[in-house]
Enzyme design. Structure first.
Site, mmCIF file in Angstrom:
data_model
loop_
_atom_site.group_PDB
_atom_site.id
_atom_site.type_symbol
_atom_site.label_atom_id
_atom_site.label_comp_id
_atom_site.label_asym_id
_atom_site.label_seq_id
_atom_site.Cartn_x
_atom_site.Cartn_y
_atom_site.Cartn_z
ATOM 1 N N ASP A 1 -10.466 76.721 3.941
ATOM 2 C CA ASP A 1 -9.402 77.283 4.859
ATOM 3 C C ASP A 1 -8.550 76.600 5.378
ATOM 4 O O ASP A 1 -8.447 75.229 6.008
ATOM 5 C CB ASP A 1 -9.868 77.922 5.771
ATOM 6 C CG ASP A 1 -8.802 79.031 6.937
ATOM 7 O OD1 ASP A 1 -8.086 78.559 6.263
ATOM 8 O OD2 ASP A 1 -9.368 78.906 8.048
ATOM 9 N N MET B 1 -11.910 80.111 16.171
ATOM 10 C CA MET B 1 -12.273 79.351 16.694
ATOM 11 C C MET B 1 -11.988 79.249 17.500
ATOM 12 O O MET B 1 -11.050 78.827 18.995
ATOM 13 C CB MET B 1 -10.615 78.341 16.463
ATOM 14 C CG MET B 1 -10.748 78.244 13.917
ATOM 15 S SD MET B 1 -9.231 78.101 13.888
ATOM 16 C CE MET B 1 -9.123 79.874 13.745
ATOM 17 N N MET C 1 -13.332 73.777 6.487
ATOM 18 C CA MET C 1 -11.967 73.781 6.696
ATOM 19 C C MET C 1 -11.547 72.920 6.159
ATOM 20 O O MET C 1 -12.088 71.220 6.131
ATOM 21 C CB MET C 1 -11.765 73.185 8.035
ATOM 22 C CG MET C 1 -12.571 74.750 9.206
ATOM 23 S SD MET C 1 -11.372 76.051 9.099
ATOM 24 C CE MET C 1 -9.967 75.098 9.232
ATOM 25 N N ASP D 1 -7.316 84.875 12.970
ATOM 26 C CA ASP D 1 -7.716 83.551 13.106
ATOM 27 C C ASP D 1 -7.525 83.806 14.512
ATOM 28 O O ASP D 1 -6.312 84.067 15.376
ATOM 29 C CB ASP D 1 -6.750 82.227 13.290
ATOM 30 C CG ASP D 1 -6.615 82.084 10.919
ATOM 31 O OD1 ASP D 1 -7.678 81.400 10.968
ATOM 32 O OD2 ASP D 1 -5.527 81.828 10.379
ATOM 33 N N HIS E 1 -12.147 84.771 12.336
ATOM 34 C CA HIS E 1 -12.628 82.866 11.560
ATOM 35 C C HIS E 1 -12.419 82.454 13.173
ATOM 36 O O HIS E 1 -11.368 82.677 13.795
ATOM 37 C CB HIS E 1 -11.320 82.535 11.267
ATOM 38 C CG HIS E 1 -11.527 81.160 10.909
ATOM 39 N ND1 HIS E 1 -10.519 80.034 10.840
ATOM 40 C CD2 HIS E 1 -12.597 80.079 11.616
ATOM 41 C CE1 HIS E 1 -11.122 79.283 10.865
ATOM 42 N NE2 HIS E 1 -12.281 78.595 11.596
ATOM 43 N N HIS F 1 -7.458 87.805 6.816
ATOM 44 C CA HIS F 1 -7.802 86.424 7.742
ATOM 45 C C HIS F 1 -7.871 86.729 8.550
ATOM 46 O O HIS F 1 -5.833 86.417 8.663
ATOM 47 C CB HIS F 1 -8.057 84.755 6.875
ATOM 48 C CG HIS F 1 -8.715 84.070 7.343
ATOM 49 N ND1 HIS F 1 -9.515 83.291 7.425
ATOM 50 C CD2 HIS F 1 -7.647 82.921 7.810
ATOM 51 C CE1 HIS F 1 -10.427 82.270 7.712
ATOM 52 N NE2 HIS F 1 -8.901 82.215 8.374
ATOM 53 N N MET G 1 -8.005 81.830 18.023
ATOM 54 C CA MET G 1 -8.185 80.659 18.713
ATOM 55 C C MET G 1 -8.053 80.846 20.189
ATOM 56 O O MET G 1 -7.597 81.948 20.528
ATOM 57 C CB MET G 1 -6.908 79.725 18.249
ATOM 58 C CG MET G 1 -6.468 79.567 17.281
ATOM 59 S SD MET G 1 -5.648 78.568 16.554
ATOM 60 C CE MET G 1 -5.713 78.531 14.943
ATOM 61 N N SER H 1 -3.751 84.974 5.664
ATOM 62 C CA SER H 1 -3.774 84.073 6.587
ATOM 63 C C SER H 1 -3.234 85.045 7.909
ATOM 64 O O SER H 1 -2.003 84.738 7.343
ATOM 65 C CB SER H 1 -4.221 83.461 7.389
ATOM 66 O OG SER H 1 -4.190 82.636 8.588
HETATM 67 C C1 DX5 Z 1 -5.944 76.938 10.445
HETATM 68 C C2 DX5 Z 1 -5.811 78.090 10.078
HETATM 69 C C3 DX5 Z 1 -6.407 78.519 9.159
HETATM 70 C C4 DX5 Z 1 -4.557 78.803 8.994
HETATM 71 C C5 DX5 Z 1 -4.462 78.353 7.514
HETATM 72 O O1 DX5 Z 1 -6.658 76.266 12.514
HETATM 73 O O2 DX5 Z 1 -8.310 78.497 10.520
HETATM 74 O O3 DX5 Z 1 -6.523 80.183 8.755
HETATM 75 O O4 DX5 Z 1 -3.720 80.283 9.124
HETATM 76 O O5 DX5 Z 1 -3.132 78.442 7.066
HETATM 77 P P1 DX5 Z 1 -2.159 77.121 6.247
HETATM 78 O O6 DX5 Z 1 -2.756 77.938 4.883
HETATM 79 O O7 DX5 Z 1 -1.084 77.829 5.938
HETATM 80 O O8 DX5 Z 1 -3.162 75.833 5.946
HETATM 81 ZN ZN ZN Z 2 -8.487 80.180 9.735
#
Ligand code: DX5
Ligand code: ZN
Length: 218
Positions: A170, A63, A132, A30, A61, A28, A32, A5
């Site tokens: 994740d 969010m 998650m 993210d 991903h 990956h 947000m 990620s």
């Molecule tokens: C959190 C993200 C994850 C995050 C995971 O909301 O969706 O993808 O990057 O990070 P680690 O592996 O550090 O928990």
């Molecule tokens: Zn993620």
């Protein structure tokens, strides 16, 4: 598969971060929006540029609120897999179909407190289930082993032939947690801090993969 990620990478050097994990299967990403989750990261223009800068398949991903409106655009931007949250979707089936029509795999994600049972039928429209293992929003949180029964349930349905899915975990995935997730039936592992916090991210990916392989239960 291991999906590092980039949330834990240097956002001013994303192309270099991608290069440093060329041993990975997916990258990956993210997304947000500061609405569905409190944090704000990046969006479509960055995904487009990243897609042009790396050969790694992008695992987006989302969010975000209103994925029905935005998710297909990530497929058009070149993402290989586009995952959105069931908690945010109005019409998950239609959105999955739009993502697939735009050429990507479609993924559905559930937060730790969201049960899987109500969505087992809907999941027939998807290629990926992202369970998650932390509350979405931030990297570096502690792995929640209590959500693994959802991974087990999904794996049982895949094994029975009822669903065909990648089962992705994740949050908090690292050398001390990846084996439990693999044993529960996951086959895609997202890792942020465990990869980009390592001295050699590429080697960290390989070490995690070897560990997961030893415990795989698919
Ligand atoms: C959190 C993200 C994850 C995050 C995971 O909301 O969706 O993808 O990057 O990070 P680690 O592996 O550090 O928990
Ligand atoms: Zn993620």
């Amino acid at each position: 598969m291991i999906a590092p990620s980039i949330l834990s990478a240097d956002f001013a050097r994303l192309a270099e971060a991608a290069d440093s994990v060329d041993t990975a299967d997916w990258l990956h990403v993210d997304v947000m929006d500061a609405h569905f989750v409190p944090n704000l990261t990046l969006g479509l223009p960055v995904v487009k540029s990243l897609h042009a800068a790396t050969a790694l398949p992008l695992d987006c991903h989302l969010m975000i609120d209103d994925p029905d409106r935005w998710a297909p655009g990530y497929a058009e931007a070149g993402a290989a897999n586009v995952t959105f949250h069931i908690e945010a979707a109005n019409d998950a089936v239609q959105t999955a179909r739009a993502i697939r029509k735009a050429g990507a795999l479609a993924g559905l994600s559930v937060k730790p407190g969201t049960p899987l049972e109500p969505y087992l039928e809907v999941l027939r429209e998807f290629d990926t289930l992202l369970v998650m293992t932390v509350e979405p929003g931030f990297g570096g949180q502690e792995f929640m082993a209590e959500v693994l029964p959802k991974v087990r349930l999904a794996r049982e349905h895949v094994r029975a032939g009822h669903l065909r899915l990648f089962i992705e975990v994740d949050g908090g995935i690292a050398s001390d947690t990846i084996e439990a997730a693999a044993e529960a039936g996951a086959d895609v592992f997202v890792a942020g801090s465990a990869v980009f916090g390592a001295d050699d991210p590429g080697k960290a990916v390989e070490a995690l993969r070897a560990q997961a392989r030893g415990s795989m239960n698919v």
